[in-house]
Design a protein around this motif. Structure first.
Motif, PDB file in Angstrom:
ATOM      1  N   ALA A 364       0.827  -1.204   0.000  1.00  0.00           N
ATOM      2  CA  ALA A 364       0.000   0.000   0.000  1.00  0.00           C
ATOM      3  C   ALA A 364       0.860   1.253   0.000  1.00  0.00           C
ATOM      4  CB  ALA A 364      -0.928  -0.007   1.208  1.00  0.00           C
ATOM      5  N   ASN A 365       1.956   1.240   0.789  1.00  0.00           N
ATOM      6  CA  ASN A 365       2.873   2.373   0.780  1.00  0.00           C
ATOM      7  C   ASN A 365       3.550   2.523  -0.583  1.00  0.00           C
ATOM      8  OD1 ASN A 365       2.376   3.223   3.336  1.00  0.00           O
ATOM      9  ND2 ASN A 365       4.336   2.603   4.200  1.00  0.00           N
ATOM     10  N   ALA A 366       3.921   1.392  -1.192  1.00  0.00           N
ATOM     11  CA  ALA A 366       4.562   1.459  -2.508  1.00  0.00           C
ATOM     12  C   ALA A 366       3.622   2.088  -3.530  1.00  0.00           C
ATOM     13  CB  ALA A 366       4.980   0.057  -2.946  1.00  0.00           C
ATOM     14  N   VAL A 367       2.349   1.727  -3.481  1.00  0.00           N
ATOM     15  CA  VAL A 367       1.365   2.296  -4.415  1.00  0.00           C
ATOM     16  C   VAL A 367       1.144   3.767  -4.101  1.00  0.00           C
ATOM     17  CG1 VAL A 367      -1.033   2.190  -5.192  1.00  0.00           C
ATOM     18  CG2 VAL A 367       0.247   0.073  -4.775  1.00  0.00           C
ATOM     19  N   LYS A 368       1.033   4.089  -2.809  1.00  0.00           N
ATOM     20  CA  LYS A 368       0.700   5.445  -2.385  1.00  0.00           C
ATOM     21  C   LYS A 368       1.781   6.444  -2.791  1.00  0.00           C
ATOM     22  CE  LYS A 368      -0.759   5.627   1.785  1.00  0.00           C
ATOM     23  NZ  LYS A 368      -0.764   5.652   3.276  1.00  0.00           N
ATOM     24  N   TYR A 369       3.056   6.050  -2.648  1.00  0.00           N
ATOM     25  CA  TYR A 369       4.148   6.978  -2.891  1.00  0.00           C
ATOM     26  C   TYR A 369       4.777   6.844  -4.284  1.00  0.00           C
ATOM     27  CZ  TYR A 369       3.901   8.052   2.077  1.00  0.00           C
ATOM     28  OH  TYR A 369       3.472   8.452   3.310  1.00  0.00           O
ATOM     29  N   SER A 370       4.203   6.001  -5.147  1.00  0.00           N
ATOM     30  CA  SER A 370       4.719   5.858  -6.514  1.00  0.00           C
ATOM     31  C   SER A 370       4.001   6.826  -7.448  1.00  0.00           C
ATOM     32  CB  SER A 370       4.520   4.419  -7.018  1.00  0.00           C
ATOM     33  OG  SER A 370       5.340   3.525  -6.302  1.00  0.00           O
ATOM     34  N   PRO A 371       4.710   7.411  -8.383  1.00  0.00           N
ATOM     35  CA  PRO A 371       4.057   8.287  -9.366  1.00  0.00           C
ATOM     36  C   PRO A 371       3.283   7.458 -10.396  1.00  0.00           C
ATOM     37  CG  PRO A 371       6.378   8.073  -9.874  1.00  0.00           C
ATOM     38  CD  PRO A 371       6.178   7.339  -8.601  1.00  0.00           C
ATOM     39  N   ALA A 372       2.435   8.134 -11.144  1.00  0.00           N
ATOM     40  CA  ALA A 372       1.664   7.447 -12.194  1.00  0.00           C
ATOM     41  C   ALA A 372       2.613   6.887 -13.253  1.00  0.00           C
ATOM     42  CB  ALA A 372       0.660   8.414 -12.816  1.00  0.00           C
ATOM     43  N   ASN A 373       2.174   5.771 -13.860  1.00  0.00           N
ATOM     44  CA  ASN A 373       2.909   5.124 -14.956  1.00  0.00           C
ATOM     45  C   ASN A 373       4.295   4.610 -14.527  1.00  0.00           C
ATOM     46  OD1 ASN A 373       0.830   5.747 -16.952  1.00  0.00           O
ATOM     47  ND2 ASN A 373       1.554   7.874 -16.782  1.00  0.00           N
ATOM     48  N   SER A 374       4.437   4.293 -13.245  1.00  0.00           N
ATOM     49  CA  SER A 374       5.708   3.725 -12.759  1.00  0.00           C
ATOM     50  C   SER A 374       5.543   2.216 -12.563  1.00  0.00           C
ATOM     51  CB  SER A 374       6.127   4.391 -11.453  1.00  0.00           C
ATOM     52  OG  SER A 374       5.159   4.182 -10.441  1.00  0.00           O
ATOM     53  N   THR A 375       6.611   1.589 -12.056  1.00  0.00           N
ATOM     54  CA  THR A 375       6.609   0.127 -11.895  1.00  0.00           C
ATOM     55  C   THR A 375       6.990  -0.227 -10.461  1.00  0.00           C
ATOM     56  OG1 THR A 375       7.237  -0.208 -14.202  1.00  0.00           O
ATOM     57  CG2 THR A 375       7.614  -2.042 -12.688  1.00  0.00           C
ATOM     58  N   ILE A 376       6.262  -1.199  -9.927  1.00  0.00           N
ATOM     59  CA  ILE A 376       6.593  -1.781  -8.627  1.00  0.00           C
ATOM     60  C   ILE A 376       7.073  -3.205  -8.886  1.00  0.00           C
ATOM     61  CG2 ILE A 376       5.706  -2.558  -6.398  1.00  0.00           C
ATOM     62  CD1 ILE A 376       3.666  -0.288  -6.520  1.00  0.00           C
ATOM     63  N   THR A 377       8.243  -3.541  -8.335  1.00  0.00           N
ATOM     64  CA  THR A 377       8.831  -4.869  -8.568  1.00  0.00           C
ATOM     65  C   THR A 377       8.804  -5.662  -7.273  1.00  0.00           C
ATOM     66  OG1 THR A 377      10.304  -3.935 -10.248  1.00  0.00           O
ATOM     67  CG2 THR A 377      10.873  -6.109  -9.365  1.00  0.00           C
ATOM     68  N   VAL A 378       8.254  -6.886  -7.336  1.00  0.00           N
ATOM     69  CA  VAL A 378       8.206  -7.800  -6.187  1.00  0.00           C
ATOM     70  C   VAL A 378       9.074  -9.010  -6.522  1.00  0.00           C
ATOM     71  CG1 VAL A 378       6.771  -9.199  -4.666  1.00  0.00           C
ATOM     72  CG2 VAL A 378       5.887  -7.034  -5.597  1.00  0.00           C
ATOM     73  N   GLY A 379      10.127  -9.231  -5.730  1.00  0.00           N
ATOM     74  CA  GLY A 379      11.031 -10.366  -5.955  1.00  0.00           C
ATOM     75  C   GLY A 379      10.928 -11.372  -4.835  1.00  0.00           C
ATOM     76  N   LEU A 380      10.933 -12.668  -5.198  1.00  0.00           N
ATOM     77  CA  LEU A 380      10.878 -13.763  -4.219  1.00  0.00           C
ATOM     78  C   LEU A 380      11.963 -14.774  -4.562  1.00  0.00           C
ATOM     79  CD1 LEU A 380       7.000 -14.322  -4.136  1.00  0.00           C
ATOM     80  CD2 LEU A 380       8.365 -13.343  -2.299  1.00  0.00           C
ATOM     81  N   GLU A 381      12.819 -15.065  -3.578  1.00  0.00           N
ATOM     82  CA  GLU A 381      13.861 -16.069  -3.806  1.00  0.00           C
ATOM     83  C   GLU A 381      14.343 -16.626  -2.474  1.00  0.00           C
ATOM     84  OE1 GLU A 381      17.515 -14.646  -5.355  1.00  0.00           O
ATOM     85  OE2 GLU A 381      17.340 -12.669  -4.444  1.00  0.00           O
ATOM     86  N   PRO A 382      14.605 -17.957  -2.423  1.00  0.00           N
ATOM     87  CA  PRO A 382      15.149 -18.550  -1.187  1.00  0.00           C
ATOM     88  C   PRO A 382      16.635 -18.213  -1.036  1.00  0.00           C
ATOM     89  CG  PRO A 382      14.855 -20.239  -2.868  1.00  0.00           C
ATOM     90  CD  PRO A 382      14.308 -18.964  -3.455  1.00  0.00           C
ATOM     91  N   VAL A 383      17.004 -17.733   0.156  1.00  0.00           N
ATOM     92  CA  VAL A 383      18.392 -17.352   0.425  1.00  0.00           C
ATOM     93  C   VAL A 383      18.739 -17.775   1.852  1.00  0.00           C
ATOM     94  CG1 VAL A 383      20.035 -15.460   0.640  1.00  0.00           C
ATOM     95  CG2 VAL A 383      18.285 -15.378  -1.139  1.00  0.00           C
ATOM     96  N   ALA A 384      19.718 -18.684   1.986  1.00  0.00           N
ATOM     97  CA  ALA A 384      20.292 -19.058   3.290  1.00  0.00           C
ATOM     98  C   ALA A 384      19.228 -19.409   4.322  1.00  0.00           C
ATOM     99  CB  ALA A 384      21.189 -17.933   3.814  1.00  0.00           C
ATOM    100  N   GLY A 385      18.366 -20.353   3.996  1.00  0.00           N
ATOM    101  CA  GLY A 385      17.377 -20.819   4.955  1.00  0.00           C
ATOM    102  C   GLY A 385      16.209 -19.886   5.158  1.00  0.00           C
ATOM    103  N   ALA A 386      16.031 -18.910   4.288  1.00  0.00           N
ATOM    104  CA  ALA A 386      14.913 -17.971   4.404  1.00  0.00           C
ATOM    105  C   ALA A 386      14.390 -17.655   3.013  1.00  0.00           C
ATOM    106  CB  ALA A 386      15.353 -16.693   5.115  1.00  0.00           C
ATOM    107  N   LEU A 387      13.162 -17.186   2.973  1.00  0.00           N
ATOM    108  CA  LEU A 387      12.568 -16.727   1.714  1.00  0.00           C
ATOM    109  C   LEU A 387      12.628 -15.210   1.712  1.00  0.00           C
ATOM    110  CD1 LEU A 387      11.039 -17.352  -0.924  1.00  0.00           C
ATOM    111  CD2 LEU A 387       8.926 -17.156   0.379  1.00  0.00           C
TER     112      LEU A 387
END
Length: 460
Positions: A364-387
């Protein structure tokens, strides 16, 4: 009776030391006694062996061969430590004795125990006696030779040593107690100083700290720990004061708007559309007030939420898509594109409600503070026993000096410069507390004017 801590330390020290002193005294007394009796027994056995050679053994009697020489020696010499010799048959009947015994007899018993040196009394005097069997040449035992020497001097030495040891024990213990009290007083002096300092510290005087001892010992560690606790308490009180001030301000604003709107309505009759507009505005302020109260209550519930966690297996990728689906209206309104990099994403075990709450607030914060026509990137990857989940926007960013404050309740970085962006400043506080409950690592990096990245580490 309740003893002071200083006296208890001294008492325990004295009791422990007294046990060691008593043990040492017993060892000393035992060693001296053993040595004294060993010397006596050596002399006694020598005398017994010497006089054994003077015996004349016949079929019916055992006599001293040169008894007349003893009488002459008794008149010529002053015997400081006389030797008493006596001969008994197998039944204990007296057969012969040294002249210095006169009419007395040494105690006799036929048991094997009497063949070892032992203490006896003669005329009220202490003697050391041994009993040796007398044999005919190549024949059986015919009787016993009893030899005894005075042990008065040895007994006097042992009695004097016992008296000295017993007499010195109370003096030693009293000296130890006094020394232990003095040492204990010096040892706990820093504790008394710590107590006096902590008694002076109040809610209005949290800046005072305990002076650290010069040596890095246990008291230094204790004082450092208390200073650390006071620092955390001071920060907590400061946050509480700031939170109270911010909360009252945030609550007062919608109430003031609502009150002003209602006062305007009651001043004079208005057209229906004006009533509708003002009432709608009032409802909006009530909604804002309700949302703020709900957020404050949610923060308060986090204090006891750890006992009621609903742990179950879930997929973070699914939670991300659920949040994006709920935020689709805001995303479409600003034409924001969301790029979800969903590679190999294993399931985690956590509380679904809190995980959804964390992702919802961050996105919600990412959407709220992003300008119009921008991109939000969500990355998911396992690293050292954690996601690891990263959420990156291309928004306005956060000042470097504000990064360590954004998780404080009701804090909004540079809020006056962005009045058009609504919010209460509670979302990231909720995220921080939820992450702490679920043991999720939380980090943020930002560059002013270029965007912000939140990194969440979900334990697998």
């Amino acid at each position: 009776m309740s003893l002071r801590f200083q006296d208890r330390i001294a008492l325990h020290y004295v009791l422990a030391t007294a046990a060691l002193v008593v043990a040492a005294y017993l060892v000393v007394f035992g060693v001296v006694r053993e040595r004294v009796y060993t010397d006596l027994d050596q002399n006694l056995r020598f005398e017994a062996a010497k006089h054994m050679s003077e015996l004349r053994v016949t079929a019916s009697s055992i006599r001293f061969a040169h008894k007349g020489e003893w009488l002459e020696r008794e008149h010529r010499e002053v015997q400081v430590d006389p030797v008493f010799i006596q001969v008994n048959d197998l039944h204990g009947q007296l057969m012969d004795r040294s002249p210095n015994l006169k009419t007395d007899q040494l105690p006799f018993a036929a048991g094997p125990d009497w063949q070892q040196p032992r203490n006896v009394l003669l005329r009220g005097k202490a003697l050391r006696q041994v009993q040796v069997p007398v044999r005919a040449p190549g024949g059986p035992v015919r009787g016993y030779l009893l030899a005894a020497i005075s042990s008065e001097a040895a007994q006097h030495v042992l009695d004097s040593l016992a008296l000295v040891l017993l007499g010195s024990l109370p003096v030693v213990l009293l000296g130890l107690f006094g020394s232990a009290q003095w040492l204990a007083g010096r040892s706990i002096a820093p504790i008394i100083q710590i107590t006096e300092t902590t008694n002076r510290i109040t809610r209005n005087n949290l800046s005072e700290r305990i002076a650290l001892p010069p040596r890095p010992d246990e008291l230094h560690t204790l004082a450092s720990a208390i200073n650390g606790l006071l620092h955390r308490i001071e920060q907590a009180v400061a946050r509480e004061k700031q939170f109270t001030a911010d909360a009252s301000h945030e609550l007062r604003t919608p109430l003031a708007v609502l009150k002003g709107t209602l006062e305007v309505l009651v001043r004079k009759p208005r057209r229906p559309e004006e009533y509708v507009a003002d009432i709608t505005r009032g409802i909006g302020e009530i909604d804002r007030l309700t949302y703020l109260v709900d957020q404050l209550l949610l923060l308060a519930r986090f204090e006891n939420h750890a006992k009621g966690l609903n742990q179950q297996e879930l997929t973070v990728l699914t939670c991300v898509h659920d949040v994006l689906y709920r935020r689709r209206a805001d995303l479409n309104a600003k034409h924001i594109r969301v790029d979800v990099q969903d590679g190999d994403t294993p399931a985690i075990v956590s509380d679904p409600y809190l995980v959804d709450l964390i992702l919802d607030n961050v996105l919600a914060n990412a959407v709220k503070y992003s300008p119009a026509n921008s991109t939000i990137t969500v990355g998911l990857e396992p690293v050292a026993g954690a996601l690891r989940c990263t959420i990156t926007d291309e928004g306005i960013g956060i000042k470097a000096e504000d990064l360590n404050k954004i998780f404080d309740p009701l804090y909004r970085s540079d809020a006056l410069a962005h009045k058009e962006i609504g919010g209460t400043g509670l979302g990231l506080s909720i995220v921080a507390k939820a992450c702490a409950l679920l043991h999720i690592t939380l980090a943020v990096r930002s560059e002013l004017g270029r965007g912000t990245t939140f990194t969440l580490g979900f334990p697998l």
